[in-house]
Design an enzyme around this catalytic site. Structure first.
Site, PDB file in Angstrom:
ATOM      1  CB  CYS A 183       0.990  -4.264   5.315  1.00  0.00           C
ATOM      2  SG  CYS A 183      -0.532  -5.150   5.686  1.00  0.00           S
ATOM      3  CG  HIS A 233      -0.263   0.017   2.538  1.00  0.00           C
ATOM      4  ND1 HIS A 233      -0.017   1.171   3.236  1.00  0.00           N
ATOM      5  CD2 HIS A 233       0.218  -0.982   3.303  1.00  0.00           C
ATOM      6  CE1 HIS A 233       0.575   0.890   4.388  1.00  0.00           C
ATOM      7  NE2 HIS A 233       0.732  -0.423   4.456  1.00  0.00           N
TER       8      HIS A 233
END
Length: 430
Positions: free
Chosen positions: A346, A327
């Site tokens: 992440c 992201h």
């Protein structure tokens, strides 16, 4: 998810690689010196005096890093690693390299006997040409060699010996050889059939490669999981990009991070546009929750999309059992940090819109102009890739991207088995 939830409460991660640079920077390494005796002969050459001090008047040689478009796991990766292993076996057999014990801070212009140790160390590893000789002078050639060494080890290319460069210099040749052998096994186990187009995230290097036809099309700096919340190893396929994504907060972050933050600042959720929903989709007022309870409420925490949300412009989805993804982030300055092992698992990608364009190149109607227009509109928009792209998260701490190029990184998750290689950190709060 990996958002820095509270900058005020954030405890800065401390690393023995305090001066780590971004994950890029590969280095063309000169042929490694094969015998300690050759170095000894240089030291003992009669009448040498300070002939090599003239290097101070010469412009510093090529500065350390030479970019390569060869991927870490290209088809020649195993053979290149085997070549590096053979070189390091020769170094070990010949007695390795000396430890460097400075008497004074070692930087350009210093004249001190400990520079002889540094010169010898750099000659043996191939970072300083043997023709540079041995003297007490920290001249422009030594400065250039230190930069080459720093680039190969993922350190900031300062050209002087800081604490963390010194620690890297004093990792023995035998330990480096074992590190190469460990990573050869990893590379061989991974294989080279990763796809014609694929994205590879090398966790210890903290960067991502977009690879096409065995060449790196993009290399993006990344932020990966800290040791206490590791980014997992996985193989998957990227099937979707969501522009202006909302963020559904993982339970682990609610429990470990948001609960304590709400005790400190009851307005935290409202200020960060994080809404609470029950299992029927009804919004719940955060003021009705007991934030001092031992367990977090059984509610969905969702942050509204927008440029200041946890994922900013982009979420890149791929199937995996760990609920991780790649992201964007509103905190772009984090990519300039010297330590980039700070997420909750992440992977944040710098210049993620370049990766968006590359991933969607075969998806009709999604050129850069369309992507930028969609992001500006601020509406959450999922886009399925016409051709899903393989995605690989790997753990490679030593590699040779092509003939004569070798790099080392810290063993951030302590998987290599040598304490000298481990990243020494204290956990921060994100």
């Amino acid at each position: 998810m990996t958002k820095d939830l509270n900058p005020k409460a954030h405890s800065k991660t401390v690393s023995r690689r305090r001066f780590i640079a971004g994950a890029a920077g590969v280095l063309a390494m000169p042929h490694l010196a094969s015998a300690q005796s050759a170095v000894d002969a240089l030291i003992n050459t009669p009448g040498r005096g300070t002939w090599d001090d003239q290097f101070d008047a010469v412009t510093s040689r090529a500065q350390a890093s030479v970019s390569s478009n060869q991927p870490i796991l290209g088809p020649n990766a195993p053979s290149n690693l085997m070549q590096a292993i053979a070189e390091y076996q020769r170094i070990v057999t010949s007695g390795g390299w000396p430890q460097v014990h400075p008497n004074v801070p070692l930087q350009f212009g210093v004249y001190d006997p400990s520079v002889q140790q540094l010169r010898q160390r750099l000659i043996v590893s191939g970072d300083l040409p043997s023709s540079a000789g041995i003297s007490d002078s920290y001249d422009s050639y030594v400065q250039g060699a230190v930069r080459r060494f720093q680039a190969r080890h993922g350190l900031a290319e300062t050209g002087y010996i800081d604490e963390y460069t010194l620690k890297a210099l004093n990792v023995s040749a035998r330990v480096r050889l074992a590190q190469l052998e460990t990573n050869l096994t990893r590379v061989e186990d991974t294989g080279s059939d990763l796809g014609e187009r694929y994205v590879l995230v090398n966790i210890p290097a903290a960067y991502a490669e977009a690879v096409e036809n065995n060449a790196v099309a993009l290399r993006n700096v990344a932020i990966v999981g800290r040791p206490s919340r590791q980014t997992p190893l996985l193989n998957s396929k990227i099937f979707e990009i969501i522009f202006n994504p909302p963020w559904t907060v993982p339970r682990s972050i609610i429990q470990k991070d948001i609960m304590p933050l709400m005790r400190e600042d009851p307005n935290y959720l409202v200020d960060n546009k994080i809404r609470l929903y029950d299992n029927k989709g009804n919004e719940v007022d955060p003021m009705t929750i007991d934030w001092n309870a031992e367990k977090a409420p059984n509610l969905t925490f969702r942050q509204d999309p927008g440029p200041n949300s946890a994922m900013a412009s982009t979420k890149i989805n791929f199937h995996n059992k760990y609920a991780v993804y790649m992201h964007d982030t509103p905190s772009q300055s984090l990519f300039n940090e010297i330590v980039r092992f700070e997420s909750s698992g992440c992977v944040r990608i710098e210049n993620v819109r370049d990766l968006d364009v590359w991933l969607l190149k075969n998806t009709p109607g999604w050129n850069r102009q369309k992507i930028e227009e969609t992001i500006r509109a601020g509406i959450s928009t999922p886009v399925n890739l016409a051709d899903p792209v393989p995605n690989h998260f790997v753990y490679i701490t030593a590699w040779s991207a092509k003939d004569g190029v070798v790099q080392f990184r810290d063993d951030i998750y302590n998987l290599d088995g040598a304490p000298e290689l481990a990243l020494q950190t204290t956990s921060g709060i994100e």
